[in-house]
Write an enzyme that holds these catalytic residues in place. Structure first.
Site, PDB file in Angstrom:
ATOM      1  N   GLU A  32       0.722  -1.188   0.116  1.00 33.77           N
ATOM      2  CA  GLU A  32       0.015  -0.181  -0.010  1.00 33.77           C
ATOM      3  C   GLU A  32       0.988   1.259   0.117  1.00 33.77           C
ATOM      4  OE1 GLU A  32      -3.304  -0.335  -1.151  1.00 33.77           O
ATOM      5  OE2 GLU A  32      -3.340  -1.551   0.615  1.00 33.77           O
ATOM      6  N   ASP A  35       3.061   2.086  -4.756  1.00 34.64           N
ATOM      7  CA  ASP A  35       2.794   2.223  -6.247  1.00 34.64           C
ATOM      8  C   ASP A  35       3.512   3.485  -7.029  1.00 34.64           C
ATOM      9  OD1 ASP A  35       0.946   4.065  -5.192  1.00 34.64           O
ATOM     10  OD2 ASP A  35      -0.583   3.279  -6.751  1.00 34.64           O
ATOM     11  N   GLY A 119     -17.517   3.181  -5.437  1.00 36.77           N
ATOM     12  CA  GLY A 119     -16.902   3.949  -4.454  1.00 36.77           C
ATOM     13  C   GLY A 119     -16.707   2.922  -3.341  1.00 36.77           C
ATOM     14  N   SER A 124     -14.728  -0.275  -9.255  1.00 37.21           N
ATOM     15  CA  SER A 124     -15.461  -0.430 -10.397  1.00 37.21           C
ATOM     16  C   SER A 124     -14.871   0.351 -11.565  1.00 37.21           C
ATOM     17  CB  SER A 124     -17.093  -0.037  -9.966  1.00 37.21           C
ATOM     18  OG  SER A 124     -17.069   1.506  -9.684  1.00 37.21           O
ATOM     19  N   ASP A 169      -5.003  -0.847 -10.305  1.00 34.52           N
ATOM     20  CA  ASP A 169      -6.442  -1.251 -10.729  1.00 34.52           C
ATOM     21  C   ASP A 169      -6.532  -1.813 -11.955  1.00 34.52           C
ATOM     22  OD1 ASP A 169      -6.303  -0.152  -8.357  1.00 34.52           O
ATOM     23  OD2 ASP A 169      -7.639   1.559  -8.573  1.00 34.52           O
TER      24      ASP A 169
END
Ligand code: ADP
Ligand code: MG
Length: 378
Positions: A32, A35, A119, A124, A169
């Site tokens: 976490e 990136d 959210g 998504s 993601d």
């Protein structure tokens, strides 16, 4: 979901769709705030996804109905611009990014629907971007590289929609594989599939808290990481080992030191977690997740009372190997590594205990690792 998009497509167009695409949401198991430090992340694609059922058009129009938003939108690939902040901007953004990259795009029409809660931190938006990318690929009748589509999705999200996100993601939604997590080197974008330990699953635990106005916090963390990297005279904190860090940490002022320690140790934990997966060492993986939570809570200071409570309750359950907050921080979801056979009991115990402790109703999702975005052949 497949039935939903197929039925809605038939109702609108009176025939079966030519193509059906599924693009998954994701959860990050460990790694976490690594990136943007050119480091490592270890997400998996989950059994919640955005689906598109479509057929090619002869012209350059893209026309899409969203079942979730109950709205139909369309635009012309030869002439489109921003309108408002609605969901179609993601579709336009991917089109824009692919055109910029030189892909030849043609029109299509169809229906999209998803069961990735929006959210909630399960991405998504990346699922939608990859679904659109693969839809254009199907219509073109070509085979396009997943990582290139991921980069186009990120470009769309950053530069068309205007949301500042990393590449994780989209990379996992594009390149995931059933039963595996994806170890991603955020500098080179090299990836390695690593198997989830047999007999375990990941439970996503949504605290039902949402962050607002934390951009300042994120920017501050980023600036602290950059300051630490330049004090160490390296391009990014990725280039600092834990041993190097410990030897030279005193050159940083205390708060920067704390922030950098999280990133440096988290990178090492993420590499160790991938190795633990390869070795099938569930206990080691769980311990690394627990240590990651402590590091985010105490060094990076991005946890919250609700996240800490959820993690504490999860860790106390039998058959839970480890738990940590996941995502950007301050609110949202935690993840736990749990025996598959115990997952139902885990959910039944954690949900009421969390509600009792916080007064908030959580949402828990037992997740399988699924395939990345692709055409579904039946
Ligand atoms: P998340 O954490 O889920 O990625 P975001 O705010 O980044 O949250 O993205 C959510 C947005 O993605 C929605 O507001 C919508 O614009 C778009 N989106 C996601 N799923 C769908 C869908 N099924 N239909 C239309 N738009 C969707
Ligand atoms: Mg998103």
């Amino acid at each position: 979901m497949k039935d939903i998009v197929t039925t809605e497509f038939k109702a609108r167009y009176g025939e079966d769709p030519t193509f059906i695409i599924r693009a998954p949401g994701r959860v990050n198991i460990i790694g976490e705030h690594t990136d943007y430090n050119d480091g490592f992340v270890l997400p998996m694609a989950i059994n919640r996804a955005v689906w598109v059922a479509l057929r090619p058009r002869k012209d350059a129009t893209v026309k899409v109905y969203s079942v979730n938003f109950e709205s139909e939108e369309s635009f012309d690939l030869n002439d489109f611009s921003h309108t408002d902040a609605g969901w179609i901007e993601y579709v336009k953004g991917v089109s824009w990014a692919l055109l910029q990259d030189g892909y030849a795009l043609s029109g299509w029409e169809g229906v999209l629907a998803g069961d990735v809660p929006g959210g909630a931190g399960l991405s998504s938006s990346a699922a939608l971007e990859l679904a659109v990318g693969r839809a254009f690929e199907a219509v073109a009748g070509e085979t396009w590289d997943g990582t290139k589509l991921a980069l186009a999705g990120q470009n769309a999200e950053n530069n068309w929609v205007g949301a500042n996100t990393g590449i994780m993601d989209q990379m996992i939604s594009a390149n995931g594989e059933a039963g595996h997590a994806l170890f991603i080197d955020c500098r080179s974008l090299d990836t390695e599939l690593v198997p989830l330990p047999e007999g375990t699953c990941i439970v996503v635990m949504d605290t039902s808290t949402r962050h607002s106005h934390v951009d300042g916090e994120y920017n501050e963390r980023r600036a602290q990481c950059e300051a630490a990297a330049s004090a160490f005279n390296v391009k990014a904190l990725r280039d600092v080992s834990v041993a190097d860090f410990n030897a030279k940490a005193a050159i940083l002022e205390p708060l920067t030191q704390q922030r950098a320690r999280h990133v440096v140790t988290e990178n090492e934990r993420t590499v160790a977690a991938a190795n633990a997966m390869k070795a099938g060492d569930v206990a080691a993986l769980g311990q690394l997740m627990n240590a990651s939570h402590v590091s985010m809570r105490d060094d990076f200071e991005i946890s919250s009372t609700a996240l800490d409570k959820m993690v504490e309750i999860a860790q106390a359950q039998p058959n839970c190997y480890g738990a940590r907050m996941t995502g950007g921080g301050f609110a949202g979801c935690a993840v736990a590594l749990v025996d598959v056979g115990a997952a139902e009991g885990f959910v039944a115990a954690v949900a009421p205990a969390y509600k009792e402790a916080t007064g908030l109703k959580p949402a828990l999702y037992v997740c399988d690792a699924t395939d990345g975005a692709r055409l579904i052949e039946d």
